[in-house]
Write a protein that holds these residues in place. Structure first.
Motif, PDB file in Angstrom:
ATOM      1  N   UNK A 110      67.728  46.778  24.166  1.00 38.96           N
ATOM      2  CA  UNK A 110      66.569  46.395  24.964  1.00 38.96           C
ATOM      3  C   UNK A 110      66.989  45.651  26.227  1.00 38.96           C
ATOM      4  N   UNK A 111      67.887  44.691  26.088  1.00 40.22           N
ATOM      5  CA  UNK A 111      68.289  43.873  27.229  1.00 40.22           C
ATOM      6  C   UNK A 111      69.089  44.675  28.252  1.00 40.22           C
ATOM      7  N   UNK A 112      69.882  45.609  27.806  1.00 38.10           N
ATOM      8  CA  UNK A 112      70.639  46.420  28.763  1.00 38.10           C
ATOM      9  C   UNK A 112      69.730  47.326  29.584  1.00 38.10           C
ATOM     10  N   UNK A 113      68.605  47.718  29.016  1.00 40.56           N
ATOM     11  CA  UNK A 113      67.669  48.567  29.762  1.00 40.56           C
ATOM     12  C   UNK A 113      66.730  47.769  30.656  1.00 40.56           C
ATOM     13  N   UNK A 114      66.408  46.559  30.280  1.00 38.58           N
ATOM     14  CA  UNK A 114      65.386  45.805  31.001  1.00 38.58           C
ATOM     15  C   UNK A 114      65.942  44.646  31.827  1.00 38.58           C
ATOM     16  N   UNK A 115      67.252  44.408  31.716  1.00 43.39           N
ATOM     17  CA  UNK A 115      67.876  43.348  32.497  1.00 43.39           C
ATOM     18  C   UNK A 115      69.178  43.901  33.055  1.00 43.39           C
ATOM     19  N   UNK A 133      61.788  43.677  15.412  1.00 45.68           N
ATOM     20  CA  UNK A 133      62.226  44.183  16.711  1.00 45.68           C
ATOM     21  C   UNK A 133      61.040  44.382  17.647  1.00 45.68           C
ATOM     22  N   UNK A 134      59.976  44.985  17.136  1.00 48.80           N
ATOM     23  CA  UNK A 134      58.808  45.247  17.972  1.00 48.80           C
ATOM     24  C   UNK A 134      58.189  43.950  18.477  1.00 48.80           C
ATOM     25  N   UNK A 439      54.896  50.842  29.074  1.00 49.83           N
ATOM     26  CA  UNK A 439      56.154  51.597  29.091  1.00 49.83           C
ATOM     27  C   UNK A 439      57.245  50.867  28.309  1.00 49.83           C
ATOM     28  N   UNK A 440      57.369  49.585  28.544  1.00 51.40           N
ATOM     29  CA  UNK A 440      58.493  48.832  27.982  1.00 51.40           C
ATOM     30  C   UNK A 440      58.337  48.519  26.504  1.00 51.40           C
ATOM     31  N   UNK A 441      57.146  48.686  25.949  1.00 57.12           N
ATOM     32  CA  UNK A 441      56.956  48.476  24.507  1.00 57.12           C
ATOM     33  C   UNK A 441      56.675  49.796  23.785  1.00 57.12           C
TER      34      UNK A 441
END
Length: 627
Positions: A110-115, A133-134, A439-441
């Motif tokens: 998640x962090x690699x895609x959003x940060x 996780x959700x 999108x992000x969730x």
């Protein structure tokens, strides 16, 4: 997607004429008789068609629509970039080989895609946000989207301490200091260079990580080359007051802010777009790049024969060349106060609407009548409203957002669901935020892993974060200049793309040998370079603090988890262990914290340099360069 000179057919418009031009031999109808708010009559439509013939050389011939044989999510214009069916292929190209990577922990994915890259600190923060996780994902997204309440004073202090002097200047101050004063080149361009270098600092150190990723996304979407001679002096305003101010807000608001920005007015030549000298550059890119996309371009066809959009028949399915020309007319007079010879006393760099330059005649574009002699700015604002509410614009924007955050081939299901939210909220001041949350969730995001490659800028900043750097890129500094020089060879220096379409965001665009090799060289340099005898990357200090016994196994395992957030697969780990051990026992032989020559016993030979090289090798793995 290149700058164009005007190609409006039939010469300049005669919009100062108080009558609508009609077909030859037909009497003109006074503008005053046109109902401003009524639907156009058959006579009015006939007059507009005749005017199209006069201005653009169109004579009513039926021009076929552009080829729409590709899937909706794979336009002909991008098939070549994405490698989708139907695109061109180049002789000698080999098919890409699919590599399956071990699945990283959810927080890392998640962090690699959003940060700009997971770190031990951000992984711990993420995992503390819920019990599933959700839940953790939703809470992290909510936290990051509320960026104004994230204290980022440390980054501001870092920039100030490093000698950044232009980032807080108003547009008028930028114009006075860096344009009107006619300074030397280094002073003129300092605002652009500071924004450029600050982008690395913010991406590496900001706690507002999602916002920084979005700022980079919108800069590419509404691309202006920051180091352009005309743009550079006011680029701070474009970055701060146009892109950053609207990154999570309302797309329609951002469209107008971009249209009025001095940077865009110069970069796409609308600065001098007038009824006596029309220029289509901005209008074409507004349609082709900023809103509808080239996939909805229909060529030079009769705009009255464009089919309705299936999602909403009140809108046309796409745009034509005549829509471009008419859009250009709608934005005549949108300019900036730059000491123009007709207005020599107006010279502060701010936006201005010049009524005397505006083509006030009637226009027909995007299936909509724009009536003559409207109030100031209304022609252009009507166009922006039409575009911002268009269903195909919603799909185009959402597809690009999904491509940035999830994968190069967005699912049509997610495009459609996100676009429905985007369009339903087109007047909501939090439109982008609401759409992003969807999108992000999404399941697509939750299940995403290894489907994006880090571009050189992203890989470089991720390496800076993973290495725990505390070094600030700045101007007037030799080591920073060397960094920028090396970054230039990667082809992905921030805000330096010369074409209006912005840096590409697909793996194939960055899969060339030069791109990879130069990125590897830059990342390796980060592990070796020092500034005034202080290492840029504290590899030795970090190792001393965290690895009690320096065996090959311990060193490889620590740095693998530190950089990647998880252990490397066994085969790749073993290669690195063998490299560190140099024929010693990887589990028991202790590697001394020394850097002496010992060519007769390689397991003691330049140990510190070997450690830095091992760290560099992890940074060059597919696991690190993918996300």
């Amino acid at each position: 997607m290149v700058k164009r000179v005007s190609v409006l057919r039939g010469g300049a418009r005669a919009s100062a004429n108080p009558y609508i031009r009609t077909a030859v031999g037909e009497p003109a109808e006074p503008i005053s008789r046109l109902a401003r708010n009524a639907s156009p009559t058959a006579r009015q439509l006939a007059q507009v068609k005749a005017r199209h013939a006069s201005l653009y050389g169109y004579r009513g011939q039926r021009v076929p629509m552009a080829d729409k044989s590709l899937p909706a999510e794979t336009p002909a214009s991008t098939a070549y970039e994405t490698g989708q069916p139907g695109g061109r292929t180049m002789a000698g190209w080999s098919a890409p080989t699919l590599m399956t990577l071990a699945k990283a922990p959810f927080a890392v994915r998640a962090l690699n895609n959003m940060s700009y890259g997971a770190t031990p600190t951000t992984i711990a923060e993420f995992n503390a946000l819920g019990s599933t996780d959700a839940q953790r994902l939703a809470n992290w997204v909510d936290w990051q989207l509320d960026w104004a309440n994230i204290n980022d004073a440390a980054v501001d202090q870092r920039l100030t301490a490093a000698g950044y002097t232009t980032l807080g200047k108003s547009l008028e101050q930028l114009w006075n200091d860096h344009v009107k004063a006619d300074p030397v080149h280094e002073i003129r361009m300092r605002p652009a260079w500071e924004v450029q270098r600050a982008s690395y600092v913010r991406a590496a150190y900001s706690r507002r990580q999602l916002r920084e990723v979005l700022v980079n996304f919108w800069h590419a979407h509404f691309n202006v080359m920051g180091t352009d001679f005309s743009v550079g002096p006011v680029f701070v305003h474009y970055d701060r007051d146009v892109i950053r101010a609207n990154a999570t807000g309302n797309f329609r608001t951002m469209l107008e802010a971009v249209a009025k920005s001095t940077s865009m007015l110069y970069f796409l030549d609308n600065l001098n777009n007038s009824r006596s000298g029309p220029n289509e550059n901005y209008a074409r890119e507004l349609l082709e790049l900023h809103t509808l996309g080239a996939e909805n371009y229909l060529g030079f066809m009769d705009p009255f024969q464009v089919p309705p959009c299936p999602e909403d028949p009140a809108y046309p399915i796409g745009y034509t060349d005549i829509d471009v020309y008419e859009t250009s007319a709608a934005f005549t007079g949108w300019s900036a106060k730059n000491g123009h010879w007709q207005f020599p006393t107006e010279n502060d760099g701010t936006f201005v609407y010049r009524q005397s330059w505006h083509d006030a005649g009637p226009k027909f574009l995007l299936g909509m009548m724009v009536y003559p002699e409207q109030p100031a700015l209304k022609d252009g604002q009507d166009v922006l409203n039409r575009l911002a509410s268009h269903p195909r614009v919603a799909k185009f924007i959402c597809k690009k957002l999904i491509r940035r955050f999830i994968n190069d081939t967005p699912s049509q299901k997610l495009i459609d669901s996100a676009a429905a939210i985007f369009r339903a909220n087109w007047q909501n001041p939090r439109q982008i935020e609401i759409t992003l949350r969807h999108i992000l969730t999404s399941d697509d995001m939750i299940n995403s892993w290894g489907q994006k490659n880090r571009r050189p800028f992203e890989a470089t900043v991720a390496a800076m974060r993973a290495l725990g750097q505390d070094w600030t890129l700045r101007l007037d500094h030799g080591k920073s200049d060397e960094f920028m020089w090396r970054a230039g060879f990667t082809g992905n220096v921030a805000y330096n793309w010369p074409a209006p379409n912005g840096y590409p965001d697909t793996a194939v665009a960055w899969s060339g040998s030069n791109s990879y090799a130069m990125t590897w060289k830059l990342i390796n340099w980060l592990t070796e370079a020092s500034d005034a005898s202080v290492p840029l990357s504290p590899i030795l200090a970090t190792t001393r603090s965290n690895v009690a016994t320096w065996t090959a196994n311990n060193l490889v395992d620590f740095w693998s988890v530190r950089i990647l957030g998880y252990a490397l697969p066994a085969a790749r780990r073993q290669v690195l262990v063998n490299f560190m051990a140099q024929n010693g026992n990887p589990a028991s032989d202790v590697i001394a914290d020394t850097d002496t020559w010992a060519a007769s016993d390689l397991k003691k030979h330049y140990n510190q340099q070997r450690l830095r090289s091992m760290v560099s090798l992890i940074l060059l793995t597919p696991e690190f360069l993918s996300r």
